[in-house]
Enzyme design. Structure first.
Site, PDB file in Angstrom:
ATOM      1  N   ASP A  21      -0.788   4.990  -9.032  1.00 53.70           N
ATOM      2  CA  ASP A  21      -1.485   3.878  -8.378  1.00 53.70           C
ATOM      3  C   ASP A  21      -1.531   2.654  -9.287  1.00 53.70           C
ATOM      4  OD1 ASP A  21      -2.888   2.581  -6.390  1.00 53.70           O
ATOM      5  OD2 ASP A  21      -4.833   3.409  -6.967  1.00 53.70           O
ATOM      6  N   HIS A  38       6.578  -2.590  -8.643  1.00 50.18           N
ATOM      7  CA  HIS A  38       7.243  -1.343  -8.277  1.00 50.18           C
ATOM      8  C   HIS A  38       8.427  -1.063  -9.216  1.00 50.18           C
ATOM      9  CE1 HIS A  38       4.712  -0.864  -4.841  1.00 50.18           C
ATOM     10  NE2 HIS A  38       5.136  -1.980  -4.260  1.00 50.18           N
ATOM     11  N   SER A  66       3.523   7.613   0.561  1.00 49.61           N
ATOM     12  CA  SER A  66       2.688   8.422   1.446  1.00 49.61           C
ATOM     13  C   SER A  66       2.996   8.124   2.903  1.00 49.61           C
ATOM     14  CB  SER A  66       1.209   8.151   1.173  1.00 49.61           C
ATOM     15  OG  SER A  66       0.823   6.906   1.732  1.00 49.61           O
ATOM     16  N   LEU A 132      13.198  21.420 -15.781  1.00 51.52           N
ATOM     17  CA  LEU A 132      12.033  20.774 -15.178  1.00 51.52           C
ATOM     18  C   LEU A 132      12.205  20.740 -13.669  1.00 51.52           C
ATOM     19  CD1 LEU A 132       9.409  19.020 -15.269  1.00 51.52           C
ATOM     20  CD2 LEU A 132      10.907  17.014 -15.463  1.00 51.52           C
ATOM     21  N   GLU A 208      -7.552  20.500 -12.070  1.00 47.73           N
ATOM     22  CA  GLU A 208      -8.349  19.602 -12.905  1.00 47.73           C
ATOM     23  C   GLU A 208      -7.894  18.165 -12.658  1.00 47.73           C
ATOM     24  OE1 GLU A 208     -10.896  20.604 -14.765  1.00 47.73           O
ATOM     25  OE2 GLU A 208     -10.508  22.662 -14.118  1.00 47.73           O
TER      26      GLU A 208
END
Length: 242
Positions: A21, A38, A66, A132, A208
């Site tokens: 964000d 961006h 999103s 990864l 967490e």
């Protein structure tokens, strides 16, 4: 004399999820176009991948676009899609060389065809990499993901392939886009906001949370390490007594 690199915390997460964000606010603060924010955010993504490889964190998931982001101005959405396409092309060789496996999470069928094709190509070319697991949540929403899982379960029940008594945690988890991957141990959010914003709602039940007061383009190894240190100090009980 150069300073020695501080040691990594002993207790590292297996899966880190990040809400990236603050790109637009970073640009606004500097009187720059939104798209520049961006662009700088993409550089932070590259730094984060490199840090995960260095820290040997097995899985990274980034909230890239999103399902609600379609509500932004059409010009900005179009620019974001073009920027995404550009960097999906650019990252192919680097991800293959680094041993990174790429996956996209979300309602991919609703994306522009050129983005879908680039995503499939990158997934295919990195499918055997193991250093990864790198996920990007693209046209993704946690509620939408749960709706899709519920529809899938309902269809199986209607077909007689699944009984109501057989519906459990595993039945839902196995129908999510993260199937086969561990739930996030740590979620980081930059930008100063303190909410999960419809991101991995099922998966973050015991995750967490670490909120950083910086904008995403500023995120680097130092901030990542500080979040990992905070995580290592947490006592994770999963509902049990200490």
């Amino acid at each position: 004399m150069s300073k020695s690199t501080p040691p990594l915390p002993e207790n590292l997460p297996r899966h880190v999820a990040i809400v990236m964000d603050g790109n637009r606010r970073w640009a606004k603060k500097r009187f720059l176009p939104k798209l520049e924010g961006h662009r700088q955010g993409v550089k932070a993504v590259r730094r984060t991948i490199e840090a995960c490889l260095e820290f040997k964190i097995p899985t990274l998931t980034l909230y890239t676009f999103s399902a609600e982001n379609w509500n932004r101005p059409e010009e900005e959405v179009s620019a974001l899609m073009n920027l995404l396409a550009l960097h999906l092309k650019r990252e192919v060789d680097e991800l293959v060389k680094e041993g990174v496996r790429f996956r996209a999470l979300g309602r991919l069928h609703e994306l522009p065809p050129k983005i879908r094709d680039l995503v499939r190509d990158l997934e295919q070319k990195t499918t055997h990499n193991t250093d990864l697991n790198f996920n990007i949540a693209l046209n993704y929403g946690g509620r939408q993901e749960l709706i899709d899982a519920a529809r899938s379960i309902a269809q199986d029940v209607a077909n007689g392939d699944l009984s109501l008594d057989a519906i459990d945690d595993a039945q839902i988890s196995n129908r999510l886009t993260t199937v086969g991957q561990p739930d996030p141990d740590l979620m980081i959010r930059t930008g100063g906001e303190q909410r999960v914003s419809n991101f991995l709602l099922w998966q973050v039940a015991y995750t967490e949370l670490v909120f950083l007061p910086i904008f995403w383009p500023e995120f680097d190894r130092k901030y990542f390490l500080s979040a990992l240190e905070e995580f290592s100090r947490r006592e994770r009980r999963f509902g049990a007594a200490s």
